[in-house]
Write a protein that holds these residues in place. Structure first.
Motif, PDB file in Angstrom:
ATOM      1  N   GLU A 167      -4.502  -9.961  -9.086  1.00  0.00           N
ATOM      2  CA  GLU A 167      -5.189  -9.362  -7.921  1.00  0.00           C
ATOM      3  C   GLU A 167      -5.119  -7.830  -7.978  1.00  0.00           C
ATOM      4  O   GLU A 167      -6.072  -7.136  -7.645  1.00  0.00           O
ATOM      5  CB  GLU A 167      -4.519  -9.829  -6.616  1.00  0.00           C
ATOM      6  CG  GLU A 167      -4.828 -11.246  -6.216  1.00  0.00           C
ATOM      7  CD  GLU A 167      -4.122 -11.655  -4.921  1.00  0.00           C
ATOM      8  OE1 GLU A 167      -4.422 -12.735  -4.427  1.00  0.00           O
ATOM      9  OE2 GLU A 167      -3.248 -10.900  -4.418  1.00  0.00           O
ATOM     10  N   LEU A 168      -3.965  -7.336  -8.400  1.00  0.00           N
ATOM     11  CA  LEU A 168      -3.797  -5.880  -8.450  1.00  0.00           C
ATOM     12  C   LEU A 168      -4.645  -5.271  -9.562  1.00  0.00           C
ATOM     13  O   LEU A 168      -5.201  -4.180  -9.404  1.00  0.00           O
ATOM     14  CB  LEU A 168      -2.325  -5.517  -8.646  1.00  0.00           C
ATOM     15  CG  LEU A 168      -1.383  -5.938  -7.500  1.00  0.00           C
ATOM     16  CD1 LEU A 168       0.040  -5.520  -7.809  1.00  0.00           C
ATOM     17  CD2 LEU A 168      -1.823  -5.345  -6.167  1.00  0.00           C
ATOM     18  N   VAL A 169      -4.747  -5.989 -10.687  1.00  0.00           N
ATOM     19  CA  VAL A 169      -5.606  -5.512 -11.780  1.00  0.00           C
ATOM     20  C   VAL A 169      -7.038  -5.385 -11.248  1.00  0.00           C
ATOM     21  O   VAL A 169      -7.724  -4.378 -11.468  1.00  0.00           O
ATOM     22  CB  VAL A 169      -5.550  -6.485 -12.989  1.00  0.00           C
ATOM     23  CG1 VAL A 169      -6.620  -6.149 -14.019  1.00  0.00           C
ATOM     24  CG2 VAL A 169      -4.160  -6.456 -13.626  1.00  0.00           C
ATOM     25  N   GLN A 170      -7.466  -6.406 -10.489  1.00  0.00           N
ATOM     26  CA  GLN A 170      -8.820  -6.389  -9.921  1.00  0.00           C
ATOM     27  C   GLN A 170      -8.947  -5.277  -8.876  1.00  0.00           C
ATOM     28  O   GLN A 170      -9.944  -4.547  -8.848  1.00  0.00           O
ATOM     29  CB  GLN A 170      -9.118  -7.766  -9.291  1.00  0.00           C
ATOM     30  CG  GLN A 170     -10.552  -7.925  -8.810  1.00  0.00           C
ATOM     31  CD  GLN A 170     -11.571  -7.732  -9.931  1.00  0.00           C
ATOM     32  OE1 GLN A 170     -11.445  -8.343 -10.994  1.00  0.00           O
ATOM     33  NE2 GLN A 170     -12.560  -6.854  -9.728  1.00  0.00           N
ATOM     34  N   ALA A 171      -7.923  -5.150  -8.039  1.00  0.00           N
ATOM     35  CA  ALA A 171      -7.961  -4.111  -6.995  1.00  0.00           C
ATOM     36  C   ALA A 171      -8.112  -2.726  -7.628  1.00  0.00           C
ATOM     37  O   ALA A 171      -8.884  -1.876  -7.167  1.00  0.00           O
ATOM     38  CB  ALA A 171      -6.687  -4.182  -6.151  1.00  0.00           C
ATOM     39  N   LYS A 172      -7.377  -2.537  -8.702  1.00  0.00           N
ATOM     40  CA  LYS A 172      -7.434  -1.238  -9.383  1.00  0.00           C
ATOM     41  C   LYS A 172      -8.835  -1.010  -9.971  1.00  0.00           C
ATOM     42  O   LYS A 172      -9.404   0.081  -9.863  1.00  0.00           O
ATOM     43  CB  LYS A 172      -6.380  -1.216 -10.488  1.00  0.00           C
ATOM     44  CG  LYS A 172      -6.051   0.164 -10.979  1.00  0.00           C
ATOM     45  CD  LYS A 172      -4.750   0.125 -11.745  1.00  0.00           C
ATOM     46  CE  LYS A 172      -4.486   1.458 -12.379  1.00  0.00           C
ATOM     47  NZ  LYS A 172      -3.094   1.748 -12.585  1.00  0.00           N
TER      48      LYS A 172
END
Ligand code: BJ8
Length: 429
Positions: free
Chosen positions: A65-70
């Motif tokens: 999720e954080l990879v996508q958020a970034k």
């Protein structure tokens, strides 16, 4: 047929992790979790299933999720202390991830880097970063440190060699008017830094929206803790601790929903008289240093010794959600004043004097109807060790039974601590 678990190795490799060491870490954790949470407990609330899943996939879906958020332009912030304001990060389209480490697995990476007499929490957190075994550390755009204890102050200098670090200065004598003014100025300086990193501007509207959301998250935690005042408690201390630990890195909206569901289930269990411990289990309040994931050692010992932990006066407990604010003000400056007062209301041992913490513990003993208090300190943590002595004297003077435990993340002293805890619990009759 059960679905195959997702293989996240490619993502971890892209994040620059040491795959071999990281695999070793992820072999140790599930076994520990099974032993402490699954094998040693019965009749857990069914809504703990979500939190079990999150731990089981600790470096998987959330990191994805954080990879996508970034990729979507969000700022990822790593932090190590309750004093770093979630609200400002969220308002600036950021995600705040609490990075504290709770295992000595990562100590291999700090040998010759940190003094041996550094507390286990700092060693673990720095080791996770330098040892390349923490995807949350790896993905962070910036780490926000603070000047709370001496060890952390110096740790930022070490981490700054491999990662952008910004340190906010937290006052030491926080009750002085000039300390409040200084903290307000520091919060504004942090805003400038995070505006630079995120490319966003802090406005009264986005800050108010963030304050509302973070308040809702804390309110759900407060609601869950409220259920622990019941006799028998509807949830174990271990499970409640796990929820607090996960809250530091999970998505706030999801946490509001999932803690809410769990709290609702626990409220229902109270109506039905459903508890998680045998009748006669002694009610223990733990007070002291934070217990970062996966540090479940003391809870496990207490809860396998005819005790149940009903409250944690710590940053992975009541300090996380007790201090509140009214979301009032039409300007960023006014709202920052609300935040400053809220954060300065957290009674951490790094401040001097810190008498309000004594009042907090005495009040919590009554509110949670605790039979005894276990003061928990990590070895080499001066602030909490100093306060453990004075706190023990103050509590005993009020007739409250106290056991002081000073330890670290190693398991060598487990048997010795268990013997002391069992004797303490027997003495509570
Ligand atoms: S607000 S408790 S999270 S500083 S255990 S690193 S104090 S030597 S963690 Fe803390 Fe913020 Fe305070 Fe909470 Fe130092 Fe002690 Fe180690 Fe500690």
């Amino acid at each position: 047929m059960a679905a195959e678990p997702t293989d996240w190795h490619e993502m971890w490799q892209d994040l620059g992790l040491d795959l071999e060491k990281h695999d070793q870490l992820l072999t140790v954790l599930p076994e520990l979790f099974k032993q402490v949470y699954i094998d040693a407990q019965e009749n857990r609330p069914t809504n703990m299933g979500f939190f079990d899943f999150v731990v089981g996939d600790i470096h998987g879906i959330r990191v994805k999720e954080l990879v996508q958020a970034k990729a979507d332009g969000k700022m990822i912030v790593g932090s190590f202390c309750l004093y770093v304001p979630d609200e400002i990060i969220l308002a600036l389209n950021g995600v705040n991830i609490g990075l504290c480490g709770g295992t000595n697995f990562s100590n291999f990476a700090v040998e010759g880097v940190l003094p041996t007499n550094t507390c286990a929490l700092i060693k673990s957190a720095v080791g996770f970063g330098l040892g390349k075994i923490c995807p949350y550390y790896a993905i962070a755009d910036v780490l926000i440190g603070e000047t709370t204890c001496d060890g952390k102050k110096k740790a930022w200098e070490v981490l700054a060699k491999s990662k952008p670090v910004y340190v906010m200065e937290t006052p030491q004598l926080k009750q002085r008017p000039q300390a409040r003014a200084h903290f307000v100025a520091e919060l504004k300086a942090l805003v400038s830094k995070l505006e630079e990193v995120s490319g966003m501007e802090l406005t009264a509207d986005n800050l108010k929206a963030a304050m509302t959301k973070i308040s809702q998250k804390r309110a759900q935690l407060r609601r869950l803790y409220e259920t622990r005042k019941a006799n028998p408690p509807p949830i174990s201390g271990k499970d409640a601790l796990l929820v607090s630990q996960i809250t530091f890195y999970d998505d706030p909206d999801r946490e509001i929903e999932m803690i809410g569901k769990l709290a609702e289930e626990c409220e229902g269990r109270i109506q039905d008289g459903t508890g998680v411990v045998p009748a006669g289990a002694k009610r223990i309040l733990i007070s002291g240093t934070p217990q970062a994931i996966p540090n479940w050692k003391l809870h496990d010992i207490i809860e396998t010794s005819n005790g149940v932990v009903v409250c944690e006066e710590s940053c992975t407990g009541t300090r996380y959600f007790e201090s509140t604010y009214d979301i009032e003000g039409d300007t960023v400056d006014e709202l920052i004043e609300r935040l400053a007062d809220r954060y300065l209301g957290i009674n951490c041992a790094c401040f001097s004097p810190n008498e309000a913490r004594v009042d907090d513990v005495k009040r919590l003993v009554k509110e949670y109807n605790a039979d005894g208090v276990v003061l928990f300190t990590l070895s080499f943590c001066d602030p909490y060790q100093y306060e453990a002595i004075s706190l023990e004297n103050e509590l005993k003077a009020d007739g409250i039974k106290v056991l002081s435990i000073n330890t670290d993340y190693a398991s060598e002293d487990n048997a010795q601590i268990k013997t002391r805890v069992e004797a303490f619990i027997e003495s509570l009759d």
